[in-house]
Design a protein around this motif. Sequence first.
Motif, PDB file in Angstrom:
ATOM      1  N   VAL A   1       0.844  -1.124   0.031  1.00  0.00           N
ATOM      2  CA  VAL A   1       0.024   0.083  -0.086  1.00  0.00           C
ATOM      3  C   VAL A   1       0.730   1.310   0.088  1.00  0.00           C
ATOM      4  CG1 VAL A   1      -1.734   1.266   1.074  1.00  0.00           C
ATOM      5  CG2 VAL A   1      -1.878  -1.302   1.115  1.00  0.00           C
ATOM      6  N   PHE A   2       1.873   1.273   0.926  1.00  0.00           N
ATOM      7  CA  PHE A   2       2.890   2.399   0.664  1.00  0.00           C
ATOM      8  C   PHE A   2       3.404   2.595  -0.575  1.00  0.00           C
ATOM      9  CE2 PHE A   2       7.273   3.984   2.502  1.00  0.00           C
ATOM     10  CZ  PHE A   2       6.549   5.101   2.258  1.00  0.00           C
ATOM     11  N   ARG A   3       3.808   1.343  -1.291  1.00  0.00           N
ATOM     12  CA  ARG A   3       4.309   1.533  -2.775  1.00  0.00           C
ATOM     13  C   ARG A   3       3.331   2.171  -3.670  1.00  0.00           C
ATOM     14  NH1 ARG A   3       6.122  -3.905  -3.440  1.00  0.00           N
ATOM     15  NH2 ARG A   3       8.103  -3.276  -2.319  1.00  0.00           N
ATOM     16  N   LEU A   4       1.922   1.829  -3.355  1.00  0.00           N
ATOM     17  CA  LEU A   4       0.895   2.521  -4.417  1.00  0.00           C
ATOM     18  C   LEU A   4       0.988   4.017  -4.100  1.00  0.00           C
ATOM     19  CD1 LEU A   4      -2.110   0.041  -4.116  1.00  0.00           C
ATOM     20  CD2 LEU A   4      -0.355   0.298  -5.929  1.00  0.00           C
ATOM     21  N   ARG A   5       1.113   4.473  -2.763  1.00  0.00           N
ATOM     22  CA  ARG A   5       0.973   5.820  -2.320  1.00  0.00           C
ATOM     23  C   ARG A   5       2.319   6.539  -3.004  1.00  0.00           C
ATOM     24  NH1 ARG A   5      -1.193   4.563   3.562  1.00  0.00           N
ATOM     25  NH2 ARG A   5      -3.339   4.827   3.013  1.00  0.00           N
ATOM     26  N   LEU A   6       3.326   6.210  -2.670  1.00  0.00           N
ATOM     27  CA  LEU A   6       4.535   6.475  -3.362  1.00  0.00           C
ATOM     28  C   LEU A   6       4.427   6.876  -5.051  1.00  0.00           C
ATOM     29  CD1 LEU A   6       7.631   4.559  -1.468  1.00  0.00           C
ATOM     30  CD2 LEU A   6       7.109   6.963  -1.136  1.00  0.00           C
ATOM     31  N   ARG A   7       4.029   6.107  -5.500  1.00  0.00           N
ATOM     32  CA  ARG A   7       3.757   6.086  -7.191  1.00  0.00           C
ATOM     33  C   ARG A   7       2.876   7.119  -7.315  1.00  0.00           C
ATOM     34  NH1 ARG A   7       6.452   2.469  -9.568  1.00  0.00           N
ATOM     35  NH2 ARG A   7       6.611  -0.027  -8.987  1.00  0.00           N
ATOM     36  N   ARG A   8       1.703   7.267  -6.676  1.00  0.00           N
ATOM     37  CA  ARG A   8       0.791   8.391  -6.396  1.00  0.00           C
ATOM     38  C   ARG A   8       1.702   9.633  -6.294  1.00  0.00           C
ATOM     39  NH1 ARG A   8      -3.608   8.784  -2.189  1.00  0.00           N
ATOM     40  NH2 ARG A   8      -1.819   9.314  -1.008  1.00  0.00           N
ATOM     41  N   MET A   9       2.584   9.782  -5.082  1.00  0.00           N
ATOM     42  CA  MET A   9       3.254  10.879  -4.862  1.00  0.00           C
ATOM     43  C   MET A   9       4.200  11.372  -6.156  1.00  0.00           C
ATOM     44  SD  MET A   9       6.043  11.344  -1.731  1.00  0.00           S
ATOM     45  CE  MET A   9       7.394  10.679  -2.859  1.00  0.00           C
ATOM     46  N   LEU A  10       4.791  10.464  -6.435  1.00  0.00           N
ATOM     47  CA  LEU A  10       5.402  11.009  -7.848  1.00  0.00           C
ATOM     48  C   LEU A  10       4.810  11.249  -8.625  1.00  0.00           C
ATOM     49  CD1 LEU A  10       8.260   8.153  -7.762  1.00  0.00           C
ATOM     50  CD2 LEU A  10       8.281  10.256  -6.657  1.00  0.00           C
ATOM     51  N   PHE A  11       3.555  11.021  -9.161  1.00  0.00           N
ATOM     52  CA  PHE A  11       2.772  11.538 -10.310  1.00  0.00           C
ATOM     53  C   PHE A  11       2.355  12.797  -9.812  1.00  0.00           C
ATOM     54  CE2 PHE A  11      -1.674  12.136 -11.957  1.00  0.00           C
ATOM     55  CZ  PHE A  11      -1.376  12.075 -13.227  1.00  0.00           C
ATOM     56  N   ALA A  12       2.012  13.030  -8.482  1.00  0.00           N
ATOM     57  CA  ALA A  12       1.441  14.495  -8.034  1.00  0.00           C
ATOM     58  C   ALA A  12       2.779  15.262  -8.307  1.00  0.00           C
ATOM     59  CB  ALA A  12       1.029  14.272  -6.633  1.00  0.00           C
ATOM     60  N   ALA A  13       3.970  14.878  -8.139  1.00  0.00           N
ATOM     61  CA  ALA A  13       5.090  15.682  -8.255  1.00  0.00           C
ATOM     62  C   ALA A  13       5.295  16.148  -9.626  1.00  0.00           C
ATOM     63  CB  ALA A  13       6.430  14.932  -7.389  1.00  0.00           C
ATOM     64  N   VAL A  14       5.026  15.052 -10.569  1.00  0.00           N
ATOM     65  CA  VAL A  14       5.236  15.565 -11.909  1.00  0.00           C
ATOM     66  C   VAL A  14       4.213  16.545 -12.317  1.00  0.00           C
ATOM     67  CG1 VAL A  14       5.041  14.498 -14.232  1.00  0.00           C
ATOM     68  CG2 VAL A  14       6.357  13.108 -12.680  1.00  0.00           C
ATOM     69  N   LEU A  15       2.980  16.478 -12.083  1.00  0.00           N
ATOM     70  CA  LEU A  15       2.080  17.570 -12.286  1.00  0.00           C
ATOM     71  C   LEU A  15       2.266  19.011 -11.699  1.00  0.00           C
ATOM     72  CD1 LEU A  15      -1.306  15.637 -11.428  1.00  0.00           C
ATOM     73  CD2 LEU A  15       0.049  15.667 -13.384  1.00  0.00           C
ATOM     74  N   LEU A  16       2.924  18.866 -10.482  1.00  0.00           N
ATOM     75  CA  LEU A  16       3.254  20.115  -9.855  1.00  0.00           C
ATOM     76  C   LEU A  16       4.645  20.805 -10.126  1.00  0.00           C
ATOM     77  CD1 LEU A  16       2.022  19.287  -6.212  1.00  0.00           C
ATOM     78  CD2 LEU A  16       0.657  20.093  -7.963  1.00  0.00           C
ATOM     79  N   ALA A  17       5.799  20.001 -10.298  1.00  0.00           N
ATOM     80  CA  ALA A  17       6.802  20.462 -10.569  1.00  0.00           C
ATOM     81  C   ALA A  17       7.122  21.667 -11.648  1.00  0.00           C
ATOM     82  CB  ALA A  17       8.154  19.346 -10.620  1.00  0.00           C
TER      83      ALA A  17
END
Length: 283
Positions: free
Chosen positions: A89-105
């Motif tokens: 589950v933490f792995r899924l959340r990390l993948r989501r965090m990276l996607f969010a980072a791509v949107l925001l960077a």
Amino acid sequence: MTTPLPDLWTDWCSVTGVPTDKIDEVSLSCFSQQAQPSQAVLAALRRRLAPKDPPAPAWPRGHTEDIGSLQRLIRRATAIIQHPDTHWVFRLRLRRMLFAAVLLAPRSHGGLGLDRSGALGLRPDGMHRVRGQIGVAPEPEDCPACATWSWLDVIGTNSGWSHSSVRVLGHRRDEVGSAHRHLRPDPNPDWHLSIGMLPAVDRWGWIDAYGSMHPSSLSAVISAAALLLDGPEPAPAPVPAAAAMPANPRRQMSREEEEQILKRADELTARVEAILREFDTGR
């Protein structure tokens, strides 16, 4: 005065027949793959592509001018994703965090420079339009386009398959030494049917298929990203015994030094996990 184009770019253009003034995402992607330019060269070319870089208001303060911050964040989170002890589950959340980072960077970092409302309001049709603007890095483990591909695989699986399929995907790690994932076809194009691109992920791994996470949850994701950027390198995955001895031995780290580094890395990982877990709403 106009800043001259990088020599590596002009040399590559002369070999491939691409006009030197054709600086677009397709050309930059090919250039990145074939010439493997430095981040400074890519940033200089991206400034030509988008001379007025959007302010990227949601990106962690202190890293707006740090052009390598997005790739560093992806590399550090990928190290945690690749560790066999990471909970699925933490792995899924990390993948989501990276996607969010791509949107925001910022765009100069390889991201899209969206604000919070833009990221939370993004829908599949919008993602389809802007996906080609996402940056590409020389290595898959710090590539924004590859991080995007992996998260779209998750929400596509969630949309078109069972929760057990999502769980299997959560347990999966990236193939080491493989080619860039974003060059492959999308394995689960059902992401086009998703409603929210940044859904909540509850403690059992259920992904909300009907909307995006709460704005406070996105703020927590940004805080976790900032913590990962500012902290020490995460603990590396165990190295197989056959590959443990380097070809050119370097200074041997003492057991005490190694334990201290791993302790700090584990503490950082635990803090990031706690932040991401705390603000995800229940199913």
